[in-house]
Write a protein that holds these residues in place. Structure first.
Motif, PDB file in Angstrom:
ATOM      1  N   LEU A   8       0.832  -1.208   0.000  1.00  0.00           N
ATOM      2  CA  LEU A   8       0.000   0.000   0.000  1.00  0.00           C
ATOM      3  C   LEU A   8       0.863   1.253   0.000  1.00  0.00           C
ATOM      4  N   THR A   9       1.899   1.253   0.833  1.00  0.00           N
ATOM      5  CA  THR A   9       2.808   2.394   0.891  1.00  0.00           C
ATOM      6  C   THR A   9       3.548   2.567  -0.423  1.00  0.00           C
ATOM      7  N   LEU A  10       3.974   1.449  -1.011  1.00  0.00           N
ATOM      8  CA  LEU A  10       4.671   1.511  -2.296  1.00  0.00           C
ATOM      9  C   LEU A  10       3.751   2.058  -3.385  1.00  0.00           C
ATOM     10  N   SER A  11       2.496   1.609  -3.399  1.00  0.00           N
ATOM     11  CA  SER A  11       1.536   2.101  -4.399  1.00  0.00           C
ATOM     12  C   SER A  11       1.308   3.594  -4.236  1.00  0.00           C
ATOM     13  N   PHE A  12       1.194   4.042  -2.991  1.00  0.00           N
ATOM     14  CA  PHE A  12       0.995   5.473  -2.734  1.00  0.00           C
ATOM     15  C   PHE A  12       2.203   6.271  -3.206  1.00  0.00           C
ATOM     16  N   ALA A  13       3.404   5.750  -2.954  1.00  0.00           N
ATOM     17  CA  ALA A  13       4.624   6.445  -3.383  1.00  0.00           C
ATOM     18  C   ALA A  13       4.703   6.515  -4.900  1.00  0.00           C
ATOM     19  N   VAL A  14       4.337   5.429  -5.578  1.00  0.00           N
ATOM     20  CA  VAL A  14       4.389   5.415  -7.041  1.00  0.00           C
ATOM     21  C   VAL A  14       3.380   6.406  -7.621  1.00  0.00           C
ATOM     22  N   ILE A  15       2.182   6.437  -7.059  1.00  0.00           N
ATOM     23  CA  ILE A  15       1.167   7.374  -7.565  1.00  0.00           C
ATOM     24  C   ILE A  15       1.607   8.815  -7.369  1.00  0.00           C
ATOM     25  N   ASN A  16       2.116   9.121  -6.179  1.00  0.00           N
ATOM     26  CA  ASN A  16       2.615  10.483  -5.934  1.00  0.00           C
ATOM     27  C   ASN A  16       3.782  10.809  -6.858  1.00  0.00           C
ATOM     28  N   GLY A  17       4.647   9.822  -7.093  1.00  0.00           N
ATOM     29  CA  GLY A  17       5.775  10.035  -8.001  1.00  0.00           C
ATOM     30  C   GLY A  17       5.317  10.306  -9.421  1.00  0.00           C
ATOM     31  N   LEU A  18       4.295   9.595  -9.882  1.00  0.00           N
ATOM     32  CA  LEU A  18       3.768   9.825 -11.220  1.00  0.00           C
ATOM     33  C   LEU A  18       3.181  11.224 -11.351  1.00  0.00           C
ATOM     34  N   LEU A  19       2.420  11.638 -10.340  1.00  0.00           N
ATOM     35  CA  LEU A  19       1.813  12.973 -10.388  1.00  0.00           C
ATOM     36  C   LEU A  19       2.880  14.062 -10.397  1.00  0.00           C
ATOM     37  N   LEU A  20       3.849  13.937  -9.475  1.00  0.00           N
ATOM     38  CA  LEU A  20       4.905  14.940  -9.404  1.00  0.00           C
ATOM     39  C   LEU A  20       5.801  14.878 -10.636  1.00  0.00           C
ATOM     40  N   GLY A  21       6.065  13.666 -11.129  1.00  0.00           N
ATOM     41  CA  GLY A  21       6.891  13.524 -12.320  1.00  0.00           C
ATOM     42  C   GLY A  21       6.240  14.120 -13.549  1.00  0.00           C
ATOM     43  N   GLY A  22       4.914  13.978 -13.667  1.00  0.00           N
ATOM     44  CA  GLY A  22       4.215  14.608 -14.781  1.00  0.00           C
ATOM     45  C   GLY A  22       4.362  16.121 -14.741  1.00  0.00           C
ATOM     46  N   ILE A  23       4.315  16.677 -13.535  1.00  0.00           N
ATOM     47  CA  ILE A  23       4.496  18.123 -13.385  1.00  0.00           C
ATOM     48  C   ILE A  23       5.926  18.520 -13.744  1.00  0.00           C
ATOM     49  N   TYR A  24       6.912  17.728 -13.310  1.00  0.00           N
ATOM     50  CA  TYR A  24       8.301  17.982 -13.714  1.00  0.00           C
ATOM     51  C   TYR A  24       8.404  18.019 -15.239  1.00  0.00           C
ATOM     52  N   GLY A  25       7.782  17.035 -15.892  1.00  0.00           N
ATOM     53  CA  GLY A  25       7.824  16.986 -17.341  1.00  0.00           C
ATOM     54  C   GLY A  25       7.153  18.185 -17.979  1.00  0.00           C
ATOM     55  N   GLY A  26       6.018  18.611 -17.419  1.00  0.00           N
ATOM     56  CA  GLY A  26       5.327  19.784 -17.961  1.00  0.00           C
ATOM     57  C   GLY A  26       6.158  21.042 -17.842  1.00  0.00           C
ATOM     58  N   VAL A  27       6.803  21.222 -16.696  1.00  0.00           N
ATOM     59  CA  VAL A  27       7.659  22.392 -16.500  1.00  0.00           C
ATOM     60  C   VAL A  27       8.837  22.360 -17.466  1.00  0.00           C
ATOM     61  N   ALA A  28       9.345  21.155 -17.768  1.00  0.00           N
ATOM     62  CA  ALA A  28      10.515  21.019 -18.640  1.00  0.00           C
ATOM     63  C   ALA A  28      10.182  21.184 -20.123  1.00  0.00           C
ATOM     64  N   LEU A  29       8.895  21.183 -20.489  1.00  0.00           N
ATOM     65  CA  LEU A  29       8.520  21.286 -21.906  1.00  0.00           C
ATOM     66  C   LEU A  29       9.095  22.538 -22.556  1.00  0.00           C
ATOM     67  N   GLY A  30       8.988  23.662 -21.854  1.00  0.00           N
ATOM     68  CA  GLY A  30       9.490  24.916 -22.417  1.00  0.00           C
ATOM     69  C   GLY A  30      10.992  24.887 -22.630  1.00  0.00           C
TER      70      GLY A  30
END
Length: 294
Positions: A4-26
Protein backbone atom coordinates in the motif's frame (compact mmCIF):
# COMPACT_ATOMS: atom_id res chain seq x y z
CA UNK A 1 7.76 -1.55 2.74
CA UNK A 2 4.19 -2.77 2.42
CA UNK A 3 2.44 -2.76 -1.00
CA UNK A 4 0.00 0.00 0.00
CA UNK A 5 2.81 2.39 0.89
CA UNK A 6 4.67 1.51 -2.30
CA UNK A 7 1.54 2.10 -4.40
CA UNK A 8 0.99 5.47 -2.73
CA UNK A 9 4.62 6.44 -3.38
CA UNK A 10 4.39 5.42 -7.04
CA UNK A 11 1.17 7.37 -7.57
CA UNK A 12 2.62 10.48 -5.93
CA UNK A 13 5.77 10.03 -8.00
CA UNK A 14 3.77 9.82 -11.22
CA UNK A 15 1.81 12.97 -10.39
CA UNK A 16 4.91 14.94 -9.40
CA UNK A 17 6.89 13.52 -12.32
CA UNK A 18 4.21 14.61 -14.78
CA UNK A 19 4.50 18.12 -13.39
CA UNK A 20 8.30 17.98 -13.71
CA UNK A 21 7.82 16.99 -17.34
CA UNK A 22 5.33 19.78 -17.96
CA UNK A 23 7.66 22.39 -16.50
CA UNK A 24 10.51 21.02 -18.64
CA UNK A 25 8.52 21.29 -21.91
CA UNK A 26 9.49 24.92 -22.42
CA UNK A 27 13.17 24.20 -21.82
CA UNK A 28 13.08 21.32 -24.30
CA UNK A 29 11.36 23.47 -26.93
CA UNK A 30 13.82 26.34 -26.57
CA UNK A 31 16.86 24.11 -26.76
CA UNK A 32 15.43 22.05 -29.62
CA UNK A 33 14.95 25.17 -31.77
CA UNK A 34 17.63 27.62 -30.63
CA UNK A 35 20.31 25.29 -29.20
CA UNK A 36 20.39 27.56 -26.18
CA UNK A 37 20.28 26.21 -22.63
CA UNK A 38 18.04 28.62 -20.76
CA UNK A 39 19.63 28.77 -17.30
CA UNK A 40 16.90 31.22 -16.22
CA UNK A 41 14.16 28.65 -16.88
CA UNK A 42 13.42 28.13 -13.19
CA UNK A 43 13.51 31.88 -12.52
CA UNK A 44 10.71 32.45 -15.03
CA UNK A 45 8.67 29.73 -13.31
CA UNK A 46 9.26 31.47 -9.97
CA UNK A 47 8.16 34.76 -11.55
CA UNK A 48 4.91 33.14 -12.69
CA UNK A 49 4.30 31.77 -9.20
CA UNK A 50 4.76 35.20 -7.62
CA UNK A 51 2.48 36.74 -10.24
CA UNK A 52 -0.25 34.22 -9.42
CA UNK A 53 0.32 34.76 -5.68
CA UNK A 54 0.02 38.54 -6.00
CA UNK A 55 -3.27 38.25 -7.90
CA UNK A 56 -4.59 35.94 -5.17
CA UNK A 57 -3.32 38.04 -2.24
CA UNK A 58 -4.34 41.46 -3.59
CA UNK A 59 -7.45 40.74 -5.66
CA UNK A 60 -8.57 37.33 -4.44
CA UNK A 61 -8.13 35.81 -7.90
CA UNK A 62 -8.07 32.02 -7.82
CA UNK A 63 -4.69 30.67 -9.02
CA UNK A 64 -6.36 28.77 -11.85
CA UNK A 65 -8.10 31.92 -13.03
CA UNK A 66 -4.80 33.81 -12.83
CA UNK A 67 -3.61 31.62 -15.74
CA UNK A 68 -5.37 34.14 -17.99
CA UNK A 69 -2.77 36.68 -16.80
CA UNK A 70 0.34 34.62 -16.09
CA UNK A 71 0.48 32.88 -19.50
CA UNK A 72 0.43 36.04 -21.66
CA UNK A 73 2.62 37.87 -19.13
CA UNK A 74 5.32 35.20 -19.25
CA UNK A 75 5.05 34.99 -23.03
CA UNK A 76 5.74 38.72 -23.17
CA UNK A 77 8.64 38.43 -20.73
CA UNK A 78 10.20 35.62 -22.75
CA UNK A 79 9.67 37.44 -26.05
CA UNK A 80 11.33 40.60 -24.73
CA UNK A 81 14.25 38.76 -23.09
CA UNK A 82 14.95 36.87 -26.31
CA UNK A 83 14.62 39.86 -28.65
CA UNK A 84 16.48 42.36 -26.45
CA UNK A 85 19.01 40.29 -24.51
CA UNK A 86 19.75 37.03 -26.34
CA UNK A 87 19.10 37.89 -29.99
CA UNK A 88 22.04 40.34 -30.33
CA UNK A 89 24.37 37.61 -29.07
CA UNK A 90 23.02 35.06 -31.56
CA UNK A 91 23.41 37.53 -34.42
CA UNK A 92 27.10 37.86 -33.53
CA UNK A 93 27.53 34.09 -33.66
CA UNK A 94 25.99 33.29 -37.02
CA UNK A 95 28.25 30.29 -37.59
CA UNK A 96 27.01 28.62 -34.40
CA UNK A 97 25.87 24.98 -34.74
CA UNK A 98 25.68 24.01 -31.06
CA UNK A 99 24.50 25.86 -27.99
CA UNK A 100 26.79 28.82 -27.26
CA UNK A 101 28.58 28.92 -23.95
CA UNK A 102 28.16 32.68 -24.03
CA UNK A 103 24.36 32.30 -24.31
CA UNK A 104 24.39 29.96 -21.31
CA UNK A 105 26.32 32.56 -19.30
CA UNK A 106 23.94 35.25 -20.53
CA UNK A 107 20.86 33.36 -19.34
CA UNK A 108 22.68 32.71 -16.06
CA UNK A 109 22.95 36.49 -15.76
CA UNK A 110 19.21 36.79 -16.41
CA UNK A 111 18.63 34.22 -13.65
CA UNK A 112 20.68 36.29 -11.20
CA UNK A 113 18.87 39.50 -12.11
CA UNK A 114 15.38 37.99 -11.84
CA UNK A 115 16.00 36.07 -8.61
CA UNK A 116 17.67 38.96 -6.83
CA UNK A 117 15.08 41.46 -8.05
CA UNK A 118 12.31 39.28 -6.59
CA UNK A 119 14.33 38.82 -3.39
CA UNK A 120 14.68 42.60 -2.99
CA UNK A 121 11.00 43.18 -3.77
CA UNK A 122 9.45 40.47 -1.58
CA UNK A 123 12.17 39.43 0.83
CA UNK A 124 13.16 35.86 1.71
CA UNK A 125 9.86 35.03 3.47
CA UNK A 126 8.06 31.85 2.45
CA UNK A 127 4.63 32.55 0.97
CA UNK A 128 1.80 30.19 0.18
CA UNK A 129 -1.63 30.17 -1.41
CA UNK A 130 -4.44 28.28 0.30
CA UNK A 131 -7.55 27.37 -1.65
CA UNK A 132 -10.25 24.72 -1.30
CA UNK A 133 -8.49 22.50 -3.81
CA UNK A 134 -5.25 22.55 -1.80
CA UNK A 135 -6.52 19.85 0.58
CA UNK A 136 -9.11 18.21 -1.66
CA UNK A 137 -8.46 14.58 -2.60
CA UNK A 138 -10.14 11.76 -4.43
CA UNK A 139 -9.73 8.10 -3.50
CA UNK A 140 -8.74 5.44 -6.01
CA UNK A 141 -8.51 1.87 -4.69
CA UNK A 142 -8.40 3.33 -1.19
CA UNK A 143 -5.46 5.63 -1.98
CA UNK A 144 -5.86 9.42 -1.65
CA UNK A 145 -4.89 11.46 -4.71
CA UNK A 146 -4.50 15.20 -4.24
CA UNK A 147 -6.69 17.07 -6.74
CA UNK A 148 -4.27 19.97 -7.25
CA UNK A 149 -1.45 17.59 -8.17
CA UNK A 150 -3.77 15.57 -10.39
CA UNK A 151 -4.79 18.71 -12.26
CA UNK A 152 -1.14 19.64 -12.73
CA UNK A 153 -0.39 16.14 -14.05
CA UNK A 154 -3.34 16.26 -16.47
CA UNK A 155 -2.28 19.72 -17.65
CA UNK A 156 1.22 18.43 -18.44
CA UNK A 157 -0.15 15.61 -20.61
CA UNK A 158 -2.60 17.92 -22.38
CA UNK A 159 0.01 20.62 -23.02
CA UNK A 160 2.44 18.03 -24.41
CA UNK A 161 -0.18 16.69 -26.83
CA UNK A 162 -1.38 20.19 -27.78
CA UNK A 163 2.16 21.44 -28.35
CA UNK A 164 3.05 18.42 -30.51
CA UNK A 165 -0.12 18.83 -32.57
CA UNK A 166 0.45 22.56 -33.01
CA UNK A 167 4.05 22.10 -34.10
CA UNK A 168 3.01 19.55 -36.74
CA UNK A 169 -0.16 21.13 -38.14
CA UNK A 170 0.12 24.93 -37.87
CA UNK A 171 2.07 27.25 -40.16
CA UNK A 172 3.99 28.75 -37.25
CA UNK A 173 4.66 25.29 -35.84
CA UNK A 174 6.07 24.05 -39.15
CA UNK A 175 8.21 27.18 -39.38
CA UNK A 176 9.56 26.46 -35.89
CA UNK A 177 10.37 22.86 -36.85
CA UNK A 178 12.07 24.01 -40.05
CA UNK A 179 14.16 26.50 -38.11
CA UNK A 180 15.12 23.79 -35.62
CA UNK A 181 16.32 21.52 -38.44
CA UNK A 182 18.33 24.12 -40.35
CA UNK A 183 18.02 27.82 -39.62
CA UNK A 184 19.97 28.89 -42.71
CA UNK A 185 17.77 26.83 -45.05
CA UNK A 186 14.70 28.15 -43.22
CA UNK A 187 15.86 31.72 -43.75
CA UNK A 188 16.43 31.08 -47.46
CA UNK A 189 12.89 29.70 -47.65
CA UNK A 190 11.49 33.02 -46.47
CA UNK A 191 11.05 32.21 -42.78
CA UNK A 192 11.73 35.09 -40.42
CA UNK A 193 14.21 33.26 -38.18
CA UNK A 194 14.62 36.05 -35.55
CA UNK A 195 10.82 36.16 -35.18
CA UNK A 196 10.70 32.38 -34.82
CA UNK A 197 13.32 32.58 -32.09
CA UNK A 198 11.36 35.27 -30.26
CA UNK A 199 8.10 33.32 -30.49
CA UNK A 200 9.78 30.07 -29.43
CA UNK A 201 11.36 31.62 -26.36
CA UNK A 202 8.09 33.35 -25.52
CA UNK A 203 6.18 30.09 -25.93
CA UNK A 204 8.61 28.24 -23.70
CA UNK A 205 8.08 30.87 -21.00
CA UNK A 206 4.28 30.85 -21.53
CA UNK A 207 4.29 27.17 -20.56
CA UNK A 208 5.92 28.25 -17.30
CA UNK A 209 3.19 30.85 -16.85
CA UNK A 210 0.67 28.01 -16.92
CA UNK A 211 2.50 25.71 -14.54
CA UNK A 212 3.49 28.53 -12.21
CA UNK A 213 -0.20 29.15 -11.52
CA UNK A 214 -0.91 25.41 -11.23
CA UNK A 215 1.88 24.88 -8.69
CA UNK A 216 1.06 27.60 -6.16
CA UNK A 217 -1.84 25.73 -4.46
CA UNK A 218 0.55 23.03 -3.19
CA UNK A 219 4.07 24.52 -3.38
CA UNK A 220 5.45 27.20 -1.06
CA UNK A 221 6.83 30.23 -2.88
CA UNK A 222 10.30 31.61 -2.24
CA UNK A 223 12.73 33.57 -4.42
CA UNK A 224 14.96 30.47 -4.61
CA UNK A 225 12.35 27.89 -5.67
CA UNK A 226 13.16 28.45 -9.33
CA UNK A 227 16.69 27.05 -9.03
CA UNK A 228 15.54 23.62 -7.87
CA UNK A 229 12.95 23.40 -10.64
CA UNK A 230 15.49 24.61 -13.17
CA UNK A 231 17.91 21.83 -12.23
CA UNK A 232 15.17 19.20 -12.33
CA UNK A 233 14.01 20.49 -15.71
CA UNK A 234 17.52 20.09 -17.06
CA UNK A 235 17.68 16.53 -15.74
CA UNK A 236 14.29 15.73 -17.24
CA UNK A 237 15.14 17.16 -20.66
CA UNK A 238 18.44 15.31 -20.91
CA UNK A 239 16.94 12.05 -19.59
CA UNK A 240 14.04 12.15 -22.03
CA UNK A 241 16.05 13.36 -25.00
CA UNK A 242 16.88 16.97 -25.82
CA UNK A 243 14.22 18.54 -28.02
CA UNK A 244 11.75 15.65 -27.57
CA UNK A 245 8.36 16.69 -26.16
CA UNK A 246 7.24 13.11 -25.32
CA UNK A 247 10.72 12.56 -23.91
CA UNK A 248 10.23 15.43 -21.46
CA UNK A 249 7.10 13.80 -20.05
CA UNK A 250 8.75 10.37 -19.92
CA UNK A 251 11.85 11.78 -18.23
CA UNK A 252 9.72 13.64 -15.71
CA UNK A 253 7.70 10.53 -14.85
CA UNK A 254 10.86 8.49 -14.40
CA UNK A 255 12.49 11.10 -12.18
CA UNK A 256 9.33 11.64 -10.11
CA UNK A 257 8.72 7.95 -9.44
CA UNK A 258 12.39 7.34 -8.62
CA UNK A 259 12.53 10.21 -6.11
CA UNK A 260 9.20 9.30 -4.52
CA UNK A 261 10.05 5.61 -4.05
CA UNK A 262 13.62 6.34 -2.93
CA UNK A 263 12.28 8.79 -0.33
CA UNK A 264 10.60 5.82 1.41
CA UNK A 265 14.02 4.37 2.21
CA UNK A 266 16.22 7.44 2.64
CA UNK A 267 15.71 11.13 3.32
CA UNK A 268 14.24 13.34 0.59
CA UNK A 269 17.62 15.08 0.20
CA UNK A 270 19.40 11.76 -0.30
CA UNK A 271 16.72 10.69 -2.80
CA UNK A 272 17.40 13.82 -4.82
CA UNK A 273 21.12 13.00 -4.77
CA UNK A 274 20.43 9.45 -5.96
CA UNK A 275 18.42 10.88 -8.85
CA UNK A 276 21.69 12.28 -10.20
CA UNK A 277 23.08 8.75 -10.05
CA UNK A 278 20.11 7.55 -12.11
CA UNK A 279 20.81 10.39 -14.51
CA UNK A 280 24.42 9.26 -15.00
CA UNK A 281 23.50 5.58 -15.42
CA UNK A 282 20.87 6.29 -18.10
CA UNK A 283 23.20 8.60 -20.01
CA UNK A 284 25.92 5.94 -19.98
CA UNK A 285 23.46 3.54 -21.62
CA UNK A 286 21.61 6.09 -23.76
CA UNK A 287 23.80 9.17 -24.34
CA UNK A 288 21.07 10.85 -26.44
CA UNK A 289 18.41 10.27 -23.78
CA UNK A 290 15.50 7.82 -23.68
CA UNK A 291 13.75 9.28 -26.73
CA UNK A 292 16.51 11.43 -28.18
CA UNK A 293 18.26 11.01 -31.50
CA UNK A 294 22.00 10.69 -31.81
Amino acid sequence: MDPLTLSFAVINGLLLGGIYGGVALGLSLIFGVMRVINFAHGSFLMLAMYCSYLLWASLGVHPYVSILVTVPFLFGVGYVVQSVVISPLIRRERALVVEPTSALLLTAGVYLVVDNSVLMAFGPDVRSVTTDITYESIFVAGLPINMARLIGFAAAILVAFALSFWLKHSDMGRAIRATAQNRDAAAMSGINVPLIYNVTFGLGCAVLGLFGALLVPFFSITPTIGLSFGIKSFLVVVLGGIGSIPGSILGGLLLGVFESVAAQFVTATSAAIFSFGLFIVILLMRPAGLMGRA
